[in-house]
Design a protein around this motif. Sequence first.
Motif, PDB file in Angstrom:
ATOM      1  N   SER A   1       0.802  -1.352   0.110  1.00 47.13           N
ATOM      2  CA  SER A   1      -0.096  -0.089  -0.051  1.00 47.13           C
ATOM      3  C   SER A   1       0.674   1.299   0.028  1.00 47.13           C
ATOM      4  CB  SER A   1      -1.071   0.031   1.022  1.00 47.13           C
ATOM      5  OG  SER A   1      -1.808  -1.125   1.170  1.00 47.13           O
TER       6      SER A   1
ATOM      7  N   GLN B   1      -5.320  11.799  -6.299  1.00 44.93           N
ATOM      8  CA  GLN B   1      -6.420  11.030  -5.836  1.00 44.93           C
ATOM      9  C   GLN B   1      -5.967   9.749  -5.790  1.00 44.93           C
ATOM     10  OE1 GLN B   1      -9.325  12.233  -4.603  1.00 44.93           O
ATOM     11  NE2 GLN B   1      -8.924  14.379  -5.429  1.00 44.93           N
TER      12      GLN B   1
ATOM     13  N   GLN C   1      -4.124   9.171  -2.576  1.00 46.07           N
ATOM     14  CA  GLN C   1      -5.088   9.393  -1.528  1.00 46.07           C
ATOM     15  C   GLN C   1      -5.757   8.081  -1.233  1.00 46.07           C
ATOM     16  OE1 GLN C   1      -8.042  12.758  -1.295  1.00 46.07           O
ATOM     17  NE2 GLN C   1      -6.847  13.345   0.453  1.00 46.07           N
ATOM     18  N   THR C   2      -6.147   7.478  -2.409  1.00 46.69           N
ATOM     19  CA  THR C   2      -6.796   6.039  -2.443  1.00 46.69           C
ATOM     20  C   THR C   2      -5.894   4.952  -1.677  1.00 46.69           C
ATOM     21  OG1 THR C   2      -8.084   6.770  -4.157  1.00 46.69           O
ATOM     22  CG2 THR C   2      -8.005   4.358  -3.567  1.00 46.69           C
TER      23      THR C   2
ATOM     24  N   THR D   1      -5.915   5.308   1.993  1.00 47.16           N
ATOM     25  CA  THR D   1      -7.181   4.669   2.468  1.00 47.16           C
ATOM     26  C   THR D   1      -7.079   3.268   2.562  1.00 47.16           C
ATOM     27  OG1 THR D   1      -8.340   6.362   1.415  1.00 47.16           O
ATOM     28  CG2 THR D   1      -9.320   4.854   2.167  1.00 47.16           C
ATOM     29  N   ASP D   2      -6.400   2.611   1.748  1.00 49.47           N
ATOM     30  CA  ASP D   2      -6.236   1.165   1.861  1.00 49.47           C
ATOM     31  C   ASP D   2      -5.135   0.835   2.767  1.00 49.47           C
ATOM     32  OD1 ASP D   2      -8.313   0.998  -0.013  1.00 49.47           O
ATOM     33  OD2 ASP D   2      -6.910   0.797  -1.595  1.00 49.47           O
TER      34      ASP D   2
ATOM     35  N   SER E   1      -3.422   0.012   6.324  1.00 51.99           N
ATOM     36  CA  SER E   1      -4.160  -0.447   7.664  1.00 51.99           C
ATOM     37  C   SER E   1      -2.882  -0.503   8.479  1.00 51.99           C
ATOM     38  CB  SER E   1      -4.929  -1.574   7.496  1.00 51.99           C
ATOM     39  OG  SER E   1      -4.210  -2.862   7.009  1.00 51.99           O
TER      40      SER E   1
ATOM     41  N   LYS F   1      -2.445   7.332   9.759  1.00 53.52           N
ATOM     42  CA  LYS F   1      -2.090   7.740   8.322  1.00 53.52           C
ATOM     43  C   LYS F   1      -2.095   9.386   7.928  1.00 53.52           C
ATOM     44  CE  LYS F   1      -5.366   5.071   7.022  1.00 53.52           C
ATOM     45  NZ  LYS F   1      -6.464   4.110   6.431  1.00 53.52           N
TER      46      LYS F   1
ATOM     47  N   ASN G   1      -0.964  11.442   4.974  1.00 55.83           N
ATOM     48  CA  ASN G   1      -1.902  12.273   4.165  1.00 55.83           C
ATOM     49  C   ASN G   1      -1.400  13.679   4.080  1.00 55.83           C
ATOM     50  OD1 ASN G   1      -4.168  11.552   2.696  1.00 55.83           O
ATOM     51  ND2 ASN G   1      -5.137  13.277   4.263  1.00 55.83           N
TER      52      ASN G   1
END
Length: 290
Positions: free
Chosen positions: A203, A264, A267-268, A271-272, A274, A278, A282
């Motif tokens: 990720s 974007q 950013q996605t 989001t993924d 874990s 973050k 970000n």
Amino acid sequence: MVDFKTFARQQVPAFETYLTEQLAQIEEPTLQKAMTYSVMAGGKRLRPLLVFAVVASAGRPINQMAYRVAGALELIHSYSLIHDDLPAMDNDDLRRGQPTNHKVFGEAQAILAGDGLLTLAFEWLTTTDLTTDQQSRAVRLLAQAAGPSGMVAGQIEDIEGQTKTLSLVQLKQVHQLKTGRLIECAVGLGAILADLSDEQMASLQLFAQNYGLAFQIQDDILDVTSTTEAMGKAVHKDADEHKNTFPGLLGLAGAKDALDETYQAAQTALTDLSGLDKALLNSFLNYFNE
């Protein structure tokens, strides 16, 4: 919450003190001056800060070992800029608002300063408190990012591409290698320091791939819209030298759309991700909104 600018203000001074102290140990005086000149010429320290951000996001300390690993990456980045500025490459006279290395020390000394930084980086990676496995992974990661499967490949594709018009896919490939691979390496080194899982590493690498591409698109846009004073280097050179750029291929509006899409995607990817805090990572995306 600590944002990117605050984090940079907190981390960069101590990191630069570390760099200065370590580079002072180089015994050959001309080489020491030339190597230090480019490493300490300023800059955003974006790649080391990404290393530190991954470590901090995992709740690990940013210590001397993190400085040494991130410092190795910054040595590679500085070497690449010295060589990139040479007359045989981009032939630049200005870098970060100062004369380029070869303008100060001469071409031969600049080449050797770059060579010195390149090799010193791997010495630094193998003189840490990392485990043998971590050292091996870090060395392999940096070598792959900087060498013929990474930055150097991107550089030669960029040179050869100046004689033809590249497609969008080809242009992205050049910059994912030339610029993006060291940014991917930064989060990878942070992941090694923080002992993250393969899933977390994947990720982070996807985030870094898109972050690095966005960084290059932004740089291409600024070459069109900014000034030499603001950039600390010559602007409008890309168009003058008929280089392949995102504004040249897509137009300025199209390049800005591509920047937004890549932003974007980065950013996605976060989001993924874990198991990490973050928020700091970000906030690195705010670079593209300034």
